[in-house]
Design a protein around this motif. Structure first.
Motif, PDB file in Angstrom:
ATOM      1  N   GLU A 118      52.539 -40.946  21.739  1.00 29.05           N
ATOM      2  CA  GLU A 118      51.410 -41.385  22.549  1.00 29.05           C
ATOM      3  C   GLU A 118      51.444 -42.887  22.769  1.00 29.05           C
ATOM      4  OE1 GLU A 118      47.546 -39.475  21.525  1.00 29.05           O
ATOM      5  OE2 GLU A 118      48.763 -38.796  19.841  1.00 29.05           O
ATOM      6  N   HIS A 119      51.065 -43.304  23.946  1.00 26.27           N
ATOM      7  CA  HIS A 119      50.980 -44.721  24.282  1.00 26.27           C
ATOM      8  C   HIS A 119      49.756 -45.312  23.588  1.00 26.27           C
ATOM      9  CE1 HIS A 119      50.740 -48.359  26.709  1.00 26.27           C
ATOM     10  NE2 HIS A 119      51.991 -48.112  27.058  1.00 26.27           N
ATOM     11  N   SER A 120      49.799 -46.587  23.248  1.00 20.26           N
ATOM     12  CA  SER A 120      48.695 -47.212  22.521  1.00 20.26           C
ATOM     13  C   SER A 120      47.483 -47.515  23.405  1.00 20.26           C
ATOM     14  CB  SER A 120      49.168 -48.500  21.849  1.00 20.26           C
ATOM     15  OG  SER A 120      49.655 -49.396  22.829  1.00 20.26           O
ATOM     16  N   HIS A 121      47.637 -47.393  24.724  1.00 19.53           N
ATOM     17  CA  HIS A 121      46.534 -47.660  25.644  1.00 19.53           C
ATOM     18  C   HIS A 121      46.258 -46.425  26.494  1.00 19.53           C
ATOM     19  CE1 HIS A 121      46.627 -51.886  24.591  1.00 19.53           C
ATOM     20  NE2 HIS A 121      47.933 -51.849  24.743  1.00 19.53           N
ATOM     21  N   PRO A 122      45.299 -45.589  26.099  1.00 19.60           N
ATOM     22  CA  PRO A 122      45.013 -44.397  26.892  1.00 19.60           C
ATOM     23  C   PRO A 122      44.498 -44.773  28.282  1.00 19.60           C
ATOM     24  CG  PRO A 122      43.475 -44.574  25.037  1.00 19.60           C
ATOM     25  CD  PRO A 122      44.436 -45.698  24.931  1.00 19.60           C
ATOM     26  N   ARG A 123      44.807 -43.939  29.258  1.00 24.63           N
ATOM     27  CA  ARG A 123      44.337 -44.167  30.629  1.00 24.63           C
ATOM     28  C   ARG A 123      42.868 -43.794  30.763  1.00 24.63           C
ATOM     29  NH1 ARG A 123      43.142 -40.927  34.628  1.00 24.63           N
ATOM     30  NH2 ARG A 123      44.131 -39.121  33.660  1.00 24.63           N
TER      31      ARG A 123
END
Length: 100
Positions: free
Chosen positions: A24-29
């Protein structure tokens, strides 16, 4: 008050033993908070291609993913209290939550 948090965000790949692993990316959309009840609650956030759902809950819930999901007791994905789980997405899907 019981809370279920949902995030949607891009996924990156990292090599792990020669095979790609989704991270998972550290900045959710997008993100949304639910207060689960006995009624079906549908997200306003919508999945896009290449994203991951991440769900964390402090109460037991049932989840359903679809373009127009209806979560019901005993249907699809169960998360117990204190659980955290990630799901790959189908573009255009929303998530529905109902207390277990």
């Amino acid at each position: 008050m019981a809370i279920t948090n949902v995030t949607l965000g891009p996924v990156i790949t990292r090599p792990n033993s020669g095979a790609p692993t989704l991270v998972e990316h550290s900045h959710p959309r997008a993100k949304q908070k639910f207060v689960p009840s006995g009624s079906n609650q549908v997200s306003t956030i919508v999945a896009q291609k290449g994203e991951f759902w991440h769900v964390t809950t402090d109460t037991a819930v049932w989840l359903k993913f679809a373009a127009a999901p209806v979560a019901a007791d005993g249907d699809t994905h169960f998360l117990p209290a204190g659980a955290s789980r990630s799901f790959s997405v189908t573009a255009g899907d929303k998530i529905a939550v109902i207390a277990a």
